[in-house]
Write a protein that holds these residues in place. Sequence first.
Motif, PDB file in Angstrom:
ATOM      1  N   UNK A  40      14.075   4.056  -0.909  1.00 39.82           N
ATOM      2  CA  UNK A  40      13.046   5.073  -2.081  1.00 39.82           C
ATOM      3  C   UNK A  40      11.916   4.766  -0.890  1.00 39.82           C
ATOM      4  N   UNK A  41      10.447   5.018  -2.427  1.00 44.53           N
ATOM      5  CA  UNK A  41       9.157   5.176  -2.072  1.00 44.53           C
ATOM      6  C   UNK A  41       8.280   4.054  -1.755  1.00 44.53           C
ATOM      7  N   UNK A  42       9.425   3.490  -3.378  1.00 44.75           N
ATOM      8  CA  UNK A  42       8.537   1.800  -4.606  1.00 44.75           C
ATOM      9  C   UNK A  42       9.040   0.496  -3.665  1.00 44.75           C
ATOM     10  N   UNK A  43      10.296   1.385  -2.934  1.00 44.47           N
ATOM     11  CA  UNK A  43      11.167  -0.118  -2.183  1.00 44.47           C
ATOM     12  C   UNK A  43      10.343  -0.544  -0.849  1.00 44.47           C
ATOM     13  N   UNK A  44       9.890   1.093   0.048  1.00 46.84           N
ATOM     14  CA  UNK A  44       8.667   1.359   1.097  1.00 46.84           C
ATOM     15  C   UNK A  44       8.230  -0.027   0.760  1.00 46.84           C
ATOM     16  N   UNK A  45       7.532   0.374  -0.450  1.00 47.45           N
ATOM     17  CA  UNK A  45       5.897  -0.001  -0.805  1.00 47.45           C
ATOM     18  C   UNK A  45       6.113  -1.928  -0.827  1.00 47.45           C
ATOM     19  N   UNK A  46       7.278  -2.352  -1.509  1.00 50.25           N
ATOM     20  CA  UNK A  46       7.268  -3.761  -0.857  1.00 50.25           C
ATOM     21  C   UNK A  46       7.591  -4.113   0.050  1.00 50.25           C
ATOM     22  N   UNK A  47       8.004  -3.415   0.810  1.00 54.15           N
ATOM     23  CA  UNK A  47       8.517  -3.813   2.390  1.00 54.15           C
ATOM     24  C   UNK A  47       7.025  -3.960   2.514  1.00 54.15           C
ATOM     25  N   UNK A  48       6.178  -2.896   3.146  1.00 55.96           N
ATOM     26  CA  UNK A  48       5.094  -3.131   3.568  1.00 55.96           C
ATOM     27  C   UNK A  48       3.712  -3.861   2.507  1.00 55.96           C
ATOM     28  N   UNK A  49       3.781  -4.263   1.576  1.00 57.20           N
ATOM     29  CA  UNK A  49       3.358  -5.862   0.554  1.00 57.20           C
ATOM     30  C   UNK A  49       3.847  -6.859   2.010  1.00 57.20           C
ATOM     31  N   UNK A  50       5.354  -6.943   1.743  1.00 59.53           N
ATOM     32  CA  UNK A  50       6.113  -8.606   1.934  1.00 59.53           C
ATOM     33  C   UNK A  50       5.437  -8.400   3.910  1.00 59.53           C
ATOM     34  N   UNK A  51       4.815  -7.239   4.180  1.00 61.64           N
ATOM     35  CA  UNK A  51       4.599  -7.863   5.667  1.00 61.64           C
ATOM     36  C   UNK A  51       2.936  -7.940   6.492  1.00 61.64           C
ATOM     37  N   UNK A  52       2.634  -7.882   4.860  1.00 60.89           N
ATOM     38  CA  UNK A  52       1.068  -7.725   5.031  1.00 60.89           C
ATOM     39  C   UNK A  52       0.737  -6.884   4.965  1.00 60.89           C
ATOM     40  N   UNK A  53       1.057  -5.208   4.863  1.00 60.32           N
ATOM     41  CA  UNK A  53       0.751  -4.447   4.996  1.00 60.32           C
ATOM     42  C   UNK A  53      -0.560  -3.710   4.223  1.00 60.32           C
ATOM     43  N   UNK A  54      -1.775  -2.691   4.749  1.00 54.22           N
ATOM     44  CA  UNK A  54      -2.388  -2.735   3.150  1.00 54.22           C
ATOM     45  C   UNK A  54      -1.984  -0.615   2.620  1.00 54.22           C
ATOM     46  N   UNK A  55      -1.214  -0.755   1.526  1.00 54.69           N
ATOM     47  CA  UNK A  55      -1.028   0.316   0.951  1.00 54.69           C
ATOM     48  C   UNK A  55      -2.507   1.216   1.787  1.00 54.69           C
ATOM     49  N   UNK A  56      -1.753   2.179   1.886  1.00 53.40           N
ATOM     50  CA  UNK A  56      -2.998   4.016   1.776  1.00 53.40           C
ATOM     51  C   UNK A  56      -2.213   4.870   0.529  1.00 53.40           C
ATOM     52  N   UNK A  57      -2.518   4.880  -0.695  1.00 52.21           N
ATOM     53  CA  UNK A  57      -2.078   5.729  -1.171  1.00 52.21           C
ATOM     54  C   UNK A  57      -2.264   6.852  -1.580  1.00 52.21           C
ATOM     55  N   UNK A  58      -1.414   7.127  -1.759  1.00 51.55           N
ATOM     56  CA  UNK A  58      -2.430   8.775  -1.953  1.00 51.55           C
ATOM     57  C   UNK A  58      -2.015   9.804  -0.716  1.00 51.55           C
ATOM     58  N   UNK A  59      -2.267  11.388   0.213  1.00 54.67           N
ATOM     59  CA  UNK A  59      -2.725  11.413   0.937  1.00 54.67           C
ATOM     60  C   UNK A  59      -4.045  11.389   1.954  1.00 54.67           C
ATOM     61  N   UNK A  60      -3.428  11.605   3.116  1.00 53.94           N
ATOM     62  CA  UNK A  60      -5.480  10.723   3.833  1.00 53.94           C
ATOM     63  C   UNK A  60      -5.347  12.414   4.440  1.00 53.94           C
ATOM     64  N   UNK A  61      -4.871  13.569   4.558  1.00 55.50           N
ATOM     65  CA  UNK A  61      -4.883  14.743   4.444  1.00 55.50           C
ATOM     66  C   UNK A  61      -3.603  15.263   4.565  1.00 55.50           C
ATOM     67  N   UNK A  62      -4.233  17.127   4.719  1.00 52.93           N
ATOM     68  CA  UNK A  62      -3.328  17.753   3.702  1.00 52.93           C
ATOM     69  C   UNK A  62      -2.071  17.905   5.256  1.00 52.93           C
ATOM     70  N   UNK A  63      -2.297  17.385   6.249  1.00 57.34           N
ATOM     71  CA  UNK A  63      -0.848  17.316   6.883  1.00 57.34           C
ATOM     72  C   UNK A  63      -0.009  16.235   5.820  1.00 57.34           C
ATOM     73  N   UNK A  64      -0.817  15.222   5.174  1.00 65.30           N
ATOM     74  CA  UNK A  64      -0.236  14.135   4.428  1.00 65.30           C
ATOM     75  C   UNK A  64       0.220  14.862   3.517  1.00 65.30           C
ATOM     76  N   UNK A  65       0.071  15.321   2.227  1.00 65.76           N
ATOM     77  CA  UNK A  65      -0.560  15.686   1.164  1.00 65.76           C
ATOM     78  C   UNK A  65       0.994  16.931   1.395  1.00 65.76           C
TER      79      UNK A  65
END
Length: 76
Positions: A40-65
Amino acid sequence: MATDRRRDAVKDKEQLATTIGLYVLGEISLGKAAERTGVTRWEMEEILQEAGVELRLGPQSIEDLVDEVDVALDRD
């Protein structure tokens, strides 16, 4: 901390590493990263945080949206 179930949910560790790399480089969104790894998105968010990755929340471009909408609507 991710539960053992969550760690076990990502069977392909190489795919996970590649996905994290793509996310860090800004090539894919959080939703797309979750989709690629089968969590899930929430599980991925936690995995990234544990890996020390800074989260980019919200779409960064129209393609991301568009990607986020496609994932939310379960479209390829």
